[in-house]
Design a protein around this motif. Structure first.
Motif, PDB file in Angstrom:
ATOM      1  N   ILE A 179      27.691 -73.295  28.551  1.00 18.42           N
ATOM      2  CA  ILE A 179      27.341 -72.661  29.822  1.00 18.42           C
ATOM      3  C   ILE A 179      28.610 -72.234  30.562  1.00 18.42           C
ATOM      4  O   ILE A 179      28.660 -71.152  31.178  1.00 18.42           O
ATOM      5  N   PHE A 180      29.656 -73.059  30.473  1.00 17.47           N
ATOM      6  CA  PHE A 180      30.937 -72.705  31.071  1.00 17.47           C
ATOM      7  C   PHE A 180      31.470 -71.410  30.466  1.00 17.47           C
ATOM      8  O   PHE A 180      31.968 -70.522  31.181  1.00 17.47           O
ATOM      9  N   PHE A 181      31.350 -71.278  29.148  1.00 14.46           N
ATOM     10  CA  PHE A 181      31.778 -70.033  28.508  1.00 14.46           C
ATOM     11  C   PHE A 181      31.013 -68.840  29.064  1.00 14.46           C
ATOM     12  O   PHE A 181      31.596 -67.787  29.354  1.00 14.46           O
ATOM     13  N   CYS A 182      29.704 -69.001  29.205  1.00 15.46           N
ATOM     14  CA  CYS A 182      28.876 -67.889  29.698  1.00 15.46           C
ATOM     15  C   CYS A 182      29.285 -67.470  31.111  1.00 15.46           C
ATOM     16  O   CYS A 182      29.353 -66.274  31.415  1.00 15.46           O
ATOM     17  N   VAL A 183      29.592 -68.445  31.960  1.00 19.26           N
ATOM     18  CA  VAL A 183      30.011 -68.134  33.326  1.00 19.26           C
ATOM     19  C   VAL A 183      31.302 -67.315  33.304  1.00 19.26           C
ATOM     20  O   VAL A 183      31.424 -66.298  34.004  1.00 19.26           O
ATOM     21  N   VAL A 184      32.264 -67.753  32.488  1.00 19.36           N
ATOM     22  CA  VAL A 184      33.536 -67.032  32.392  1.00 19.36           C
ATOM     23  C   VAL A 184      33.330 -65.648  31.798  1.00 19.36           C
ATOM     24  O   VAL A 184      33.867 -64.648  32.300  1.00 19.36           O
ATOM     25  N   ALA A 185      32.546 -65.559  30.707  1.00 17.66           N
ATOM     26  CA  ALA A 185      32.346 -64.280  30.032  1.00 17.66           C
ATOM     27  C   ALA A 185      31.600 -63.282  30.907  1.00 17.66           C
ATOM     28  O   ALA A 185      31.923 -62.088  30.933  1.00 17.66           O
ATOM     29  N   PHE A 186      30.607 -63.741  31.666  1.00 16.74           N
ATOM     30  CA  PHE A 186      29.856 -62.827  32.528  1.00 16.74           C
ATOM     31  C   PHE A 186      30.715 -62.294  33.680  1.00 16.74           C
ATOM     32  O   PHE A 186      30.398 -61.251  34.262  1.00 16.74           O
ATOM     33  N   SER A 187      31.802 -62.988  34.004  1.00  9.11           N
ATOM     34  CA  SER A 187      32.706 -62.481  35.041  1.00  9.11           C
ATOM     35  C   SER A 187      33.452 -61.239  34.574  1.00  9.11           C
ATOM     36  O   SER A 187      33.986 -60.479  35.396  1.00  9.11           O
ATOM     37  N   ALA A 188      33.489 -61.028  33.259  1.00 10.18           N
ATOM     38  CA  ALA A 188      34.136 -59.836  32.703  1.00 10.18           C
ATOM     39  C   ALA A 188      33.117 -58.933  32.009  1.00 10.18           C
ATOM     40  O   ALA A 188      33.452 -58.171  31.109  1.00 10.18           O
ATOM     41  N   PHE A 189      31.871 -59.021  32.437  1.00 13.92           N
ATOM     42  CA  PHE A 189      30.768 -58.328  31.761  1.00 13.92           C
ATOM     43  C   PHE A 189      30.849 -56.819  31.975  1.00 13.92           C
ATOM     44  O   PHE A 189      31.123 -56.335  33.077  1.00 13.92           O
ATOM     45  N   SER A 190      30.596 -56.067  30.909  1.00 12.86           N
ATOM     46  CA  SER A 190      30.532 -54.606  30.969  1.00 12.86           C
ATOM     47  C   SER A 190      29.327 -54.134  30.176  1.00 12.86           C
ATOM     48  O   SER A 190      29.253 -54.348  28.954  1.00 12.86           O
ATOM     49  N   ALA A 191      28.368 -53.508  30.855  1.00 12.55           N
ATOM     50  CA  ALA A 191      27.157 -53.028  30.186  1.00 12.55           C
ATOM     51  C   ALA A 191      27.473 -51.981  29.125  1.00 12.55           C
ATOM     52  O   ALA A 191      26.723 -51.814  28.158  1.00 12.55           O
ATOM     53  N   GLY A 192      28.598 -51.283  29.285  1.00 11.33           N
ATOM     54  CA  GLY A 192      28.970 -50.262  28.314  1.00 11.33           C
ATOM     55  C   GLY A 192      29.248 -50.807  26.929  1.00 11.33           C
ATOM     56  O   GLY A 192      29.202 -50.054  25.940  1.00 11.33           O
ATOM     57  N   ASN A 193      29.532 -52.098  26.844  1.00 12.85           N
ATOM     58  CA  ASN A 193      29.791 -52.710  25.529  1.00 12.85           C
ATOM     59  C   ASN A 193      28.555 -52.749  24.651  1.00 12.85           C
ATOM     60  O   ASN A 193      28.664 -53.023  23.446  1.00 12.85           O
ATOM     61  N   PHE A 194      27.381 -52.503  25.225  1.00 10.20           N
ATOM     62  CA  PHE A 194      26.140 -52.535  24.450  1.00 10.20           C
ATOM     63  C   PHE A 194      25.727 -51.144  23.957  1.00 10.20           C
ATOM     64  O   PHE A 194      24.624 -50.972  23.445  1.00 10.20           O
ATOM     65  N   GLN A 195      26.616 -50.195  24.088  1.00 11.01           N
ATOM     66  CA  GLN A 195      26.333 -48.839  23.609  1.00 11.01           C
ATOM     67  C   GLN A 195      27.300 -48.464  22.491  1.00 11.01           C
ATOM     68  O   GLN A 195      28.527 -48.580  22.665  1.00 11.01           O
TER      69      GLN A 195
END
Length: 502
Positions: free
Chosen positions: A208-224
């Motif tokens: 869960i700690f990883f998810c919190v850190v990773a979502f702080s750098a989230f970019s929706a464009g990475n899913f295209q």
């Protein structure tokens, strides 16, 4: 009203002789010395046993191999693999509520397909549980070095790898980890379950700690684009990550130590699947959102690298390495526990030596069997490079899963009147799909893995005819005694001459 099973035909071959559910249930809790396992596990403990056996180090490293296959759609691959595992999980849930004993799929197969297939299933479980403990523990040294490298320290390679592995002599961390798990299990299941629960909570918190850190750098464009490798790539990744779900059946080996097995075992199995699948999907989405999918090519520690780059602090590697060690320890503890309980059940039937069924009067645990098994696995992990044998655990696991799906269909057809606390939905489609999925994944495994598995089965057949067949309690019954045994009432077991022989 008392209902009875259909009496098997006279002269049934020993390999085809089944052990009635009534008899299995009546014997539940009794070791070869007449002792009984202690019922001390509630729903939470049972769920943590399954999560502990399933949520291992795979998620810490699997993204580096799965994302290049599927691209950003890797989270869909986890859902597909989770559904495939769920097809077998619901079958386990029905049988665990119906036959709440420690034998897991071995006992289910004995009640439906006969002694021959039960032995094969049990031998597959020895491969799945025993070898996987040794294989998983062998990764402990690598993560210990990763943790202490921050302080400029490193364990010598000679004592962190088995012989033949680039100068290794003995895998000391792996051996010590198995020994510690063995000693904890000897103290009793309640203490072991408590320690496992703590370890499971820690590794969930780290993810869960990883998810919190990773979502702080989230970019929706990475899913295209979502499917850069097409549907075939997504399916290939699903096959790869399916094996991250192996272990959910661990709770079924605790059937005789659960406080309310008919109610809690199905819930624990299904709840563990929900927890594990949710974590896998969440981690996959967070990882892809934090980095473009091409970044993961060749990355063996993607989660650690993402957090380290995001926080830029050396302690991150230490935290995740400790988390990986805890994940390994949790898997070793729960899987070793399951192995001891399966052998305990097989010993009651005479298929393995009685020593595995002797229970301690003080702790209620199979102390002697745990010591023998733990020492054997510790030595295996320390000095034997497992290689293809470790890969063959996948086939053994899938084969056992397929048998459980078949067992559900058999019991629904042959004994529909038995009261079931939980019933597989959409019967018979669900178990048929579950069995088909297991066979499909088995066929997708490499030829060398099949060869090793075939050799393992040949060894198993040899052991059965050398020991199991000669000591089997069901095979030793006369035709008359066997007919009496198979006529035991399902709901209200009675004692008969055949019962006394067993």
């Amino acid at each position: 009203m008392t209902t009875v099973t259909k009496t098997d035909r006279p002269g049934t071959h020993p390999l085809l002789r089944r052990k009635p559910i009534a008899q299995i249930s009546e014997e539940a809790g009794g070791g070869s010395d007449g002792g009984k396992l202690v019922r001390s596990l509630g729903l939470w403990h049972l769920t943590m046993i399954s999560v502990g056996a399933t949520l291992g180090t795979g998620i810490f490293v699997i993204l580096g191999t799965a994302i290049p296959d599927a691209g950003p759609a890797v989270w869909i691959s986890f859902i597909i693999a989770g559904i495939a595992a769920l097809l077998s999980a619901v079958s386990y849930a029905e049988l665990a509520s119906l036959v709440p004993v420690s034998g897991s799929s071995y006992s289910y197969t004995y009640a439906t397909l006969g002694e021959g297939m039960a032995w094969v299933c049990g031998w597959c479980l020895v491969l799945e549980y025993g070898v996987s403990v040794a294989a998983v523990s062998s990764g402990a040294g690598e993560y210990i070095n990763e943790a202490i490298s921050t302080f400029g320290l490193e364990l010598p390679h000679a004592i962190t790898a088995a012989p033949g592995a680039d100068g290794g002599i003995v895998d000391l961390p792996a051996m010590l980890l198995v020994v510690l798990a063995m000693l904890l299990l000897v103290r009793g299941v309640k203490e072991s379950a408590l320690v496992n629960t703590v370890m499971v909570v820690i590794k969930i918190v780290i993810l869960i700690f990883f998810c919190v850190v990773a979502f702080s750098a989230f970019s929706a464009g990475n899913f295209q684009p979502l499917f850069p490798m097409g549907a075939a790539g997504m399916s290939a990744a699903a096959s790869r990550v399916f094996f991250s779900y192996i272990g959910f059946d661990a709770a079924s080996t605790a059937g005789e130590e659960a406080k309310n097995p008919q109610r809690d075992l199905p819930r624990a199995i299904l709840l563990s699947m929900v927890i594990v699948t949710s974590l896998y999907v969440l981690v996959a989405i967070a990882a892809v959102g934090a980095r473009e999918w091409t970044w993961f090519q060749g990355s063996e520690a993607a989660l650690v690298e993402i957090v380290r780059e995001s926080i830029q602090q050396p302690w991150v590697a230490v935290v995740f390495s400790i988390g990986a060690i805890i994940a390994i320890a949790s898997v070793v503890l729960t899987v070793l526990y399951g192995q001891t309980r399966i052998l305990l059940t097989m010993s009651r039937d005479g298929l393995v030596p009685k020593v595995f069924g002797k229970l301690s009067a003080k702790t209620g645990a199979p102390v002697q069997g745990t010591l023998i098994l733990g020492i054997a696995i510790a030595v295996t992990a320390a000095v034997i490079p497992l290689g293809e044998l470790a890969d063959a655990t996948s086939i053994g696991t899938l084969f056992a899963f397929a048998l459980v799906n078949i067992a559900v269909i058999y019991l629904r057809r042959k004994q529909p009147e038995i009261k079931r606390q939980y019933r597989v939905p959409f019967f018979p489609v669900t178990p048929l799909l579950g069995a088909a999925m297991c066979v499909y994944l088995m066929l997708n495994l490499g030829a060398s893995t099949w060869i090793v598995f075939g050799l393992w089965m040949l060894v198993g057949v040899g052991l059965y005819y050398a020991y199991g067949r000669r000591h089997s309690r069901v095979a030793a019954l006369s035709d008359e005694e066997y007919r009496a045994l198979t006529a035991v009432p399902l709901q209200t077991p009675a004692r008969s001459t055949a019962d006394q022989r067993l």
